[in-house]
Design a protein around this motif. Structure first.
Motif, mmCIF file in Angstrom:
data_model
loop_
_atom_site.group_PDB
_atom_site.id
_atom_site.type_symbol
_atom_site.label_atom_id
_atom_site.label_comp_id
_atom_site.label_asym_id
_atom_site.label_seq_id
_atom_site.Cartn_x
_atom_site.Cartn_y
_atom_site.Cartn_z
ATOM 1 N N LYS A 1 -53.285 -48.772 17.856
ATOM 2 C CA LYS A 1 -53.976 -49.925 18.438
ATOM 3 C C LYS A 1 -53.997 -49.874 19.965
ATOM 4 O O LYS A 1 -54.777 -50.589 20.604
ATOM 5 N N LYS A 2 -53.130 -49.023 20.543
ATOM 6 C CA LYS A 2 -53.007 -48.958 22.007
ATOM 7 C C LYS A 2 -53.904 -47.880 22.617
ATOM 8 O O LYS A 2 -53.717 -47.507 23.789
ATOM 9 N N ASN A 3 -54.851 -47.360 21.827
ATOM 10 C CA ASN A 3 -55.808 -46.357 22.323
ATOM 11 C C ASN A 3 -55.110 -45.099 22.852
ATOM 12 O O ASN A 3 -55.486 -44.553 23.888
ATOM 13 N N LEU A 4 -54.086 -44.660 22.122
ATOM 14 C CA LEU A 4 -53.315 -43.497 22.561
ATOM 15 C C LEU A 4 -53.637 -42.225 21.785
ATOM 16 O O LEU A 4 -53.131 -41.152 22.112
ATOM 17 N N VAL A 5 -54.484 -42.343 20.748
ATOM 18 C CA VAL A 5 -54.709 -41.199 19.860
ATOM 19 C C VAL A 5 -56.183 -40.805 19.848
ATOM 20 O O VAL A 5 -57.071 -41.661 19.680
ATOM 21 N N THR A 6 -56.425 -39.505 20.004
ATOM 22 C CA THR A 6 -57.780 -38.968 19.860
ATOM 23 C C THR A 6 -57.773 -37.855 18.830
ATOM 24 O O THR A 6 -56.777 -37.124 18.695
ATOM 25 N N THR B 1 -57.960 -42.762 8.802
ATOM 26 C CA THR B 1 -58.880 -41.669 9.132
ATOM 27 C C THR B 1 -58.331 -40.345 8.619
ATOM 28 O O THR B 1 -57.152 -40.021 8.825
ATOM 29 N N GLN B 2 -59.171 -39.581 7.950
ATOM 30 C CA GLN B 2 -58.748 -38.294 7.397
ATOM 31 C C GLN B 2 -58.838 -37.200 8.464
ATOM 32 O O GLN B 2 -59.829 -37.103 9.193
ATOM 33 N N VAL B 3 -57.772 -36.392 8.556
ATOM 34 C CA VAL B 3 -57.765 -35.272 9.491
ATOM 35 C C VAL B 3 -57.338 -34.005 8.762
ATOM 36 O O VAL B 3 -56.615 -34.054 7.758
ATOM 37 N N ASP B 4 -57.790 -32.876 9.265
ATOM 38 C CA ASP B 4 -57.339 -31.572 8.784
ATOM 39 C C ASP B 4 -56.186 -31.156 9.687
ATOM 40 O O ASP B 4 -56.381 -30.902 10.881
ATOM 41 N N GLU B 5 -54.989 -31.120 9.121
ATOM 42 C CA GLU B 5 -53.792 -30.889 9.941
ATOM 43 C C GLU B 5 -53.771 -29.528 10.622
ATOM 44 O O GLU B 5 -53.016 -29.300 11.566
ATOM 45 N N TYR B 6 -54.604 -28.598 10.132
ATOM 46 C CA TYR B 6 -54.599 -27.246 10.715
ATOM 47 C C TYR B 6 -55.841 -26.948 11.545
ATOM 48 O O TYR B 6 -55.829 -26.012 12.345
ATOM 49 N N ALA B 7 -56.907 -27.735 11.386
ATOM 50 C CA ALA B 7 -58.156 -27.447 12.095
ATOM 51 C C ALA B 7 -58.490 -28.463 13.170
ATOM 52 O O ALA B 7 -59.042 -28.104 14.224
ATOM 53 N N ASP B 8 -58.164 -29.739 12.955
ATOM 54 C CA ASP B 8 -58.531 -30.770 13.914
ATOM 55 C C ASP B 8 -57.590 -30.777 15.118
ATOM 56 O O ASP B 8 -56.405 -30.444 15.012
ATOM 57 N N SER B 9 -58.132 -31.198 16.257
ATOM 58 C CA SER B 9 -57.369 -31.303 17.496
ATOM 59 C C SER B 9 -56.958 -32.753 17.696
ATOM 60 O O SER B 9 -57.794 -33.615 17.960
ATOM 61 N N VAL B 10 -55.644 -33.008 17.529
ATOM 62 C CA VAL B 10 -55.121 -34.377 17.634
ATOM 63 C C VAL B 10 -54.261 -34.493 18.892
ATOM 64 O O VAL B 10 -53.367 -33.679 19.113
ATOM 65 N N PHE B 11 -54.559 -35.517 19.704
ATOM 66 C CA PHE B 11 -53.791 -35.752 20.921
ATOM 67 C C PHE B 11 -53.179 -37.147 20.876
ATOM 68 O O PHE B 11 -53.804 -38.105 20.421
ATOM 69 N N MET C 1 -55.687 -35.252 4.996
ATOM 70 C CA MET C 1 -54.476 -36.033 5.231
ATOM 71 C C MET C 1 -54.815 -37.233 6.120
ATOM 72 O O MET C 1 -55.585 -37.112 7.073
ATOM 73 N N ARG C 2 -54.187 -38.381 5.829
ATOM 74 C CA ARG C 2 -54.386 -39.564 6.664
ATOM 75 C C ARG C 2 -53.780 -39.339 8.048
ATOM 76 O O ARG C 2 -52.731 -38.692 8.190
ATOM 77 N N LEU C 3 -54.429 -39.892 9.050
ATOM 78 C CA LEU C 3 -53.965 -39.722 10.420
ATOM 79 C C LEU C 3 -52.575 -40.309 10.621
ATOM 80 O O LEU C 3 -51.744 -39.720 11.318
ATOM 81 N N ASP C 4 -52.290 -41.471 10.030
ATOM 82 C CA ASP C 4 -50.965 -42.072 10.220
ATOM 83 C C ASP C 4 -49.863 -41.199 9.619
ATOM 84 O O ASP C 4 -48.774 -41.078 10.182
ATOM 85 N N LYS C 5 -50.140 -40.550 8.489
ATOM 86 C CA LYS C 5 -49.165 -39.629 7.898
ATOM 87 C C LYS C 5 -48.991 -38.397 8.773
ATOM 88 O O LYS C 5 -47.872 -37.904 8.972
ATOM 89 N N PHE C 6 -50.101 -37.872 9.280
ATOM 90 C CA PHE C 6 -50.051 -36.718 10.180
ATOM 91 C C PHE C 6 -49.145 -37.006 11.372
ATOM 92 O O PHE C 6 -48.259 -36.213 11.716
ATOM 93 N N LEU C 7 -49.340 -38.154 12.003
ATOM 94 C CA LEU C 7 -48.556 -38.507 13.183
ATOM 95 C C LEU C 7 -47.089 -38.759 12.840
ATOM 96 O O LEU C 7 -46.191 -38.390 13.598
ATOM 97 N N ALA C 8 -46.857 -39.388 11.688
ATOM 98 C CA ALA C 8 -45.469 -39.637 11.266
ATOM 99 C C ALA C 8 -44.764 -38.325 10.956
ATOM 100 O O ALA C 8 -43.611 -38.116 11.360
ATOM 101 N N ASP C 9 -45.444 -37.424 10.250
ATOM 102 C CA ASP C 9 -44.859 -36.117 9.937
ATOM 103 C C ASP C 9 -44.562 -35.319 11.199
ATOM 104 O O ASP C 9 -43.611 -34.538 11.249
ATOM 105 N N ALA C 10 -45.395 -35.510 12.222
ATOM 106 C CA ALA C 10 -45.223 -34.786 13.475
ATOM 107 C C ALA C 10 -44.142 -35.401 14.362
ATOM 108 O O ALA C 10 -43.864 -34.903 15.448
ATOM 109 N N GLY C 11 -43.529 -36.485 13.891
ATOM 110 C CA GLY C 11 -42.410 -37.075 14.618
ATOM 111 C C GLY C 11 -42.786 -38.084 15.687
ATOM 112 O O GLY C 11 -41.947 -38.476 16.504
ATOM 113 N N ILE C 12 -44.037 -38.547 15.682
ATOM 114 C CA ILE C 12 -44.469 -39.536 16.677
ATOM 115 C C ILE C 12 -43.806 -40.890 16.425
ATOM 116 O O ILE C 12 -43.505 -41.641 17.348
ATOM 117 N N GLY C 13 -43.553 -41.204 15.178
ATOM 118 C CA GLY C 13 -42.905 -42.471 14.823
ATOM 119 C C GLY C 13 -43.038 -42.712 13.338
ATOM 120 O O GLY C 13 -43.612 -41.902 12.611
#
Length: 239
Positions: A23-28, A39-49, A1-13
């Motif tokens: 762009k504000k260096n807020l995501v790791t 960037t591709q992330v595994d929504e169940y395995a990767d640690s996203v902050f 899953m794309r990182l931007d979709k992951f964050l949008a689905d999680a309610g970040i914006g």
């Protein structure tokens, strides 16, 4: 899953907002700073902050709302307050919508979600999902009305309604009013009001108490809402 979709689905914006936040260096991701939404992330395995807080992935959201009168069942409106406007800022999501609709002057149970598949399942005529209402009626509801509703009949414009379950809770012969419960499995425009108009009576107050297995508890105040429990969600999906 794309990182931007992951964050949008999680309610970040929204996707657009997430792009700016990245762009504000807020995501790791796995302790590595990431700025590219592709960037591709595994929504169940990767640690996203985000901003130092871990982001838990959640695709679908489900809220049981006790809709008050004067609020419309829509996602947005230029004149009236909508059911989406009742959500707290932290619970608001662009993709939430009401499952079906209640008239502006009707109170009661309304499900808000972003799960289109479940919404279709609950609203499909083929699924025969019960919708139970309490109503106050101007006019004396009779056993003849009960039998007519049970058989199905034509509205004043000739439109046919399917059999429904009507029972009389109370009648006031002096004031010629009644209190009833009604279970229907359709969702025609103003259906309950039009059904009683067809038998010469008028709905003066209407409240939805149940939709399928989902029940509106008395403790939930008008205008308040809560997430569905796992049990409620599972029972709804099994309908």
């Amino acid at each position: 899953m794309r990182l931007d979709k992951f964050l949008a689905d999680a309610g970040i914006g929204s996707r657009k907002e997430v792009k700016q936040l990245l762009k504000k260096n807020l995501v790791t991701v796995n302790d590595r700073l990431v700025k590219d939404g592709k960037t591709q992330v595994d929504e169940y395995a990767d640690s996203v902050f985000f901003a130092g807080e871990q982001v838990a992935y959640q695709r679908f959201y489900y809220y049981l709302l006790h809709k008050p009168q004067g609020v419309i069942s829509a996602t947005e409106d230029k004149r009236d307050q909508t059911v989406i406007d009742l959500l707290k800022e932290e619970d608001y999501r662009e993709d939430l919508f009401p499952v079906g609709r209640l008239d502006k002057d009707t109170e009661g149970l309304l499900l808000l979600t972003n799960d289109g598949q479940l919404a279709h399942q609950l609203l499909s005529p083929k699924k025969h999902v019960d919708k139970e209402y309490f109503a106050e009626i101007e006019g004396l509801v009779t056993e003849a009305d009960v039998q007519q509703f049970a058989a199905g009949f034509a509205l004043t414009n000739g439109e046919q309604v399917k059999p429904s379950e009507l029972w009389i809770k109370a009648t006031d012969e002096r004031n010629e009013t009644s209190e009833i419960h009604l279970i229907i499995q359709e969702g025609k425009f103003h259906q309950v009001k039009r059904m009683f108009e067809a038998v010469g009576k008028k709905v003066t107050y209407l409240k939805r108490l149940r939709m399928g297995s989902l029940v509106l508890e008395e403790e939930l105040a008008l205008g308040a809402y809560r997430p569905l429990t796992e049990t409620e969600l599972q029972e709804l999906k099994e309908n």
